[in-house]
Design a protein around this motif. Structure first.
Motif, PDB file in Angstrom:
ATOM      1  N   PHE A 199       0.861  -1.176   0.000  1.00  0.00           N
ATOM      2  CA  PHE A 199       0.000   0.000   0.000  1.00  0.00           C
ATOM      3  C   PHE A 199       0.899   1.228   0.000  1.00  0.00           C
ATOM      4  O   PHE A 199       1.784   1.360   0.850  1.00  0.00           O
ATOM      5  N   TRP A 200       0.674   2.102  -0.967  1.00  0.00           N
ATOM      6  CA  TRP A 200       1.551   3.258  -1.124  1.00  0.00           C
ATOM      7  C   TRP A 200       0.752   4.453  -1.601  1.00  0.00           C
ATOM      8  O   TRP A 200      -0.451   4.357  -1.836  1.00  0.00           O
ATOM      9  N   PRO A 215       9.812   0.991  -2.725  1.00  0.00           N
ATOM     10  CA  PRO A 215       9.647  -0.467  -2.908  1.00  0.00           C
ATOM     11  C   PRO A 215       8.934  -0.837  -4.199  1.00  0.00           C
ATOM     12  O   PRO A 215       9.193  -1.914  -4.757  1.00  0.00           O
ATOM     13  N   VAL A 216       8.065   0.047  -4.704  1.00  0.00           N
ATOM     14  CA  VAL A 216       7.368  -0.259  -5.953  1.00  0.00           C
ATOM     15  C   VAL A 216       8.335  -0.151  -7.128  1.00  0.00           C
ATOM     16  O   VAL A 216       8.293  -0.953  -8.067  1.00  0.00           O
ATOM     17  N   LYS A 250      -3.436  -8.195   7.752  1.00  0.00           N
ATOM     18  CA  LYS A 250      -2.584  -7.611   8.783  1.00  0.00           C
ATOM     19  C   LYS A 250      -1.378  -6.922   8.155  1.00  0.00           C
ATOM     20  O   LYS A 250      -0.796  -7.425   7.184  1.00  0.00           O
ATOM     21  N   ALA A 251      -1.004  -5.771   8.712  1.00  0.00           N
ATOM     22  CA  ALA A 251       0.241  -5.125   8.319  1.00  0.00           C
ATOM     23  C   ALA A 251       1.401  -5.992   8.793  1.00  0.00           C
ATOM     24  O   ALA A 251       1.428  -6.407   9.952  1.00  0.00           O
ATOM     25  N   VAL A 252       2.326  -6.278   7.891  1.00  0.00           N
ATOM     26  CA  VAL A 252       3.466  -7.106   8.291  1.00  0.00           C
ATOM     27  C   VAL A 252       4.789  -6.337   8.255  1.00  0.00           C
ATOM     28  O   VAL A 252       5.736  -6.718   8.948  1.00  0.00           O
ATOM     29  N   ASN A 253       4.860  -5.258   7.477  1.00  0.00           N
ATOM     30  CA  ASN A 253       6.107  -4.503   7.433  1.00  0.00           C
ATOM     31  C   ASN A 253       5.860  -3.095   6.901  1.00  0.00           C
ATOM     32  O   ASN A 253       5.221  -2.929   5.856  1.00  0.00           O
ATOM     33  N   ASN A 254       6.330  -2.087   7.646  1.00  0.00           N
ATOM     34  CA  ASN A 254       6.283  -0.704   7.160  1.00  0.00           C
ATOM     35  C   ASN A 254       7.660  -0.054   7.258  1.00  0.00           C
ATOM     36  O   ASN A 254       7.781   1.162   7.334  1.00  0.00           O
ATOM     37  N   PRO A 297       5.136   3.286   2.834  1.00  0.00           N
ATOM     38  CA  PRO A 297       4.549   2.032   2.373  1.00  0.00           C
ATOM     39  C   PRO A 297       4.241   1.094   3.535  1.00  0.00           C
ATOM     40  O   PRO A 297       4.941   1.102   4.551  1.00  0.00           O
ATOM     41  N   THR A 298       3.237   0.290   3.366  1.00  0.00           N
ATOM     42  CA  THR A 298       2.956  -0.802   4.291  1.00  0.00           C
ATOM     43  C   THR A 298       2.720  -2.058   3.458  1.00  0.00           C
ATOM     44  O   THR A 298       1.937  -2.034   2.513  1.00  0.00           O
ATOM     45  N   VAL A 299       3.412  -3.121   3.830  1.00  0.00           N
ATOM     46  CA  VAL A 299       3.175  -4.413   3.193  1.00  0.00           C
ATOM     47  C   VAL A 299       2.160  -5.160   4.047  1.00  0.00           C
ATOM     48  O   VAL A 299       2.330  -5.304   5.268  1.00  0.00           O
TER      49      VAL A 299
END
Length: 411
Positions: free
Chosen positions: A80-81, A91-92, A165-169, A156-158
């Motif tokens: 998500f960006w 990251p994109v 669930k958010a796993v990495n920001n 960004p949030t992965v």
């Protein structure tokens, strides 16, 4: 704009968006998900000196195969960006360069409601929700991952699309996880953006760039007193002077080939003359006045993965208004600028390279995936204490104007 129910896409054409997204609607989504209003950076992230203290990233569990780590899997994660967020463009860009668009999906965020009270939403999507996970607010994924989380949901949030669930920001290391832990999903001829032998130098440069250039704009924009403003101002322009020298004899940050470091620097600098300048007060110089930096930006902008994920026209026109007697520059003129001409690249920087027609480094012959998947360093910019994250305590072992790997990274 003549019609407020339109948005500008990457090709500068217009497409309709869904029905007006009201604060009342956003309030309903937030209540149903049990999420709180988004905290304000200028209130919750300034210290007693008035300096901006960017919150540390909270979802920093690394991707990997060790116990407690997040296993890299194809089709399971979504980035998500936001167009205007330079942290989240990185990251994109890396994903696209590495040929992982079918492995890691993505979704652009907008604001929520009219006032953006609840932060990142999906105003341009049907039903104002992400079409894959069904969430209305990015903060829902934070709540799902940690019901007690009180900070900002950031891009960004992965997100794990199976659990929502958010796993990495962790934008400090997220590109590295994509480069390394997702190596097994990359095409065999995917470029090497993060060579094993030179990760120490790349990491050190990136950790120097963060407070001086990447976060320099925000340190100037969100501080509330003049002393920390002047510190950030001095750090930013001193860093630009060093970068200008470095790029006078290096095509890219570490020489002939694009590395992770270039993906970190570009999104900040490309925005400066079209948007960031508005928020920081008097500027010393436009980025365009740095001959080598500007040519470097233009070359990177000519590369599809960089250009596609930058949205310069959209950024220049965001939050514009044509009301009142004194109208800002963007509202008056930004939609008349030919951005293709503005960022036109003349090919001149090829002369700095021993491989003028090759911009990406190949993986060493015989290198296996196991050889490449080495532990990624941690960054002190995620430390819990402010002292550890105070830009005044930042250091680098090599003068940033000098490329310590000059001539060492070769095809």
């Amino acid at each position: 704009m003549a019609n407020e129910n339109v948005k500008i896409n990457a090709s500068c054409s217009f497409e309709p968006v869904s029905a007006e997204y009201t604060d009342e609607e956003a309030e309903r989504y937030a209540k149903a998900a049990g999420v709180d209003p988004r905290p304000s950076e200028s209130i919750s992230e300034t210290d007693e000196r008035g300096a901006f203290i960017r919150q540390a990233n909270s979802f920093i569990v690394p991707f990997g195969d060790n116990p407690g780590e997040t296993k890299a899997e194809a089709g399971k994660f979504r980035i998500f960006w936001k167009k205007g967020c330079h942290w989240s463009n990185r990251p994109v860009i890396a994903r696209d360069i590495l040929g992982l668009t079918d492995v890691i999906s993505d979704q652009l965020c907008t604001g929520s409601g009219q006032s953006n009270k609840y932060g990142h939403g999906f105003a341009d999507q049907k039903g104002h929700r992400d079409p894959v996970t069904g969430i209305h607010l990015l903060s829902e994924t934070y709540k799902n991952a940690d019901p007690n989380y009180k900070g900002r949901a950031t891009t960004p949030t992965v997100v794990d699309i199976t659990t929502k669930k958010a796993v990495n920001n962790d934008y400090h290391r997220l590109t590295n996880y994509i480069e390394v832990q997702f190596r097994k999903f990359q095409p065999k001829d995917a470029p090497d953006l993060y060579p094993v032998a030179y990760r120490k130098e790349i990491d050190e440069f990136n950790d120097w760039v963060f407070p001086t250039i990447n976060n320099g704009h925000y340190r100037m924009s969100f501080c509330t007193k003049i002393e920390p403003y002047e510190e950030a101002y001095a750090d930013f322009y001193d860093a630009l002077d060093k970068l200008e020298i470095r790029l006078s004899n290096n095509r890219f940050i570490f020489g002939d080939f694009i590395t992770d470091a270039d993906i970190r620097v570009f999104p900040t600098l490309v925005r400066w003359d079209i948007w960031y300048y508005r928020n920081v007060g008097p500027i010393k110089k436009r980025i365009r006045e740095y001959k080598n930096i500007w040519a470097y930006i233009c070359e990177l902008y000519s590369i599809p993965a960089f250009k596609k994920n930058t949205y310069v026209r959209d950024i220049a026109l965001q939050k514009t208004s044509k009301k009142g007697p004194f109208v800002n520059f963007a509202s008056r003129l930004a939609d008349q600028i030919d951005y293709e001409e503005f960022f036109a690249y003349d090919g001149s920087r090829k002369a700095l390279s021993s491989h003028p027609d090759q911009i990406y480094l190949k993986h060493p012959e015989g290198e296996t995936i196991d050889d490449y998947v080495k532990p990624i360093s941690k960054t002190h910019w995620n430390a819990p204490s402010w002292e550890a994250r105070d830009p005044r305590n930042n250091s680098i072992s090599v003068d940033p104007s000098i490329n310590p790997l000059k001539g060492k990274i070769d095809a």
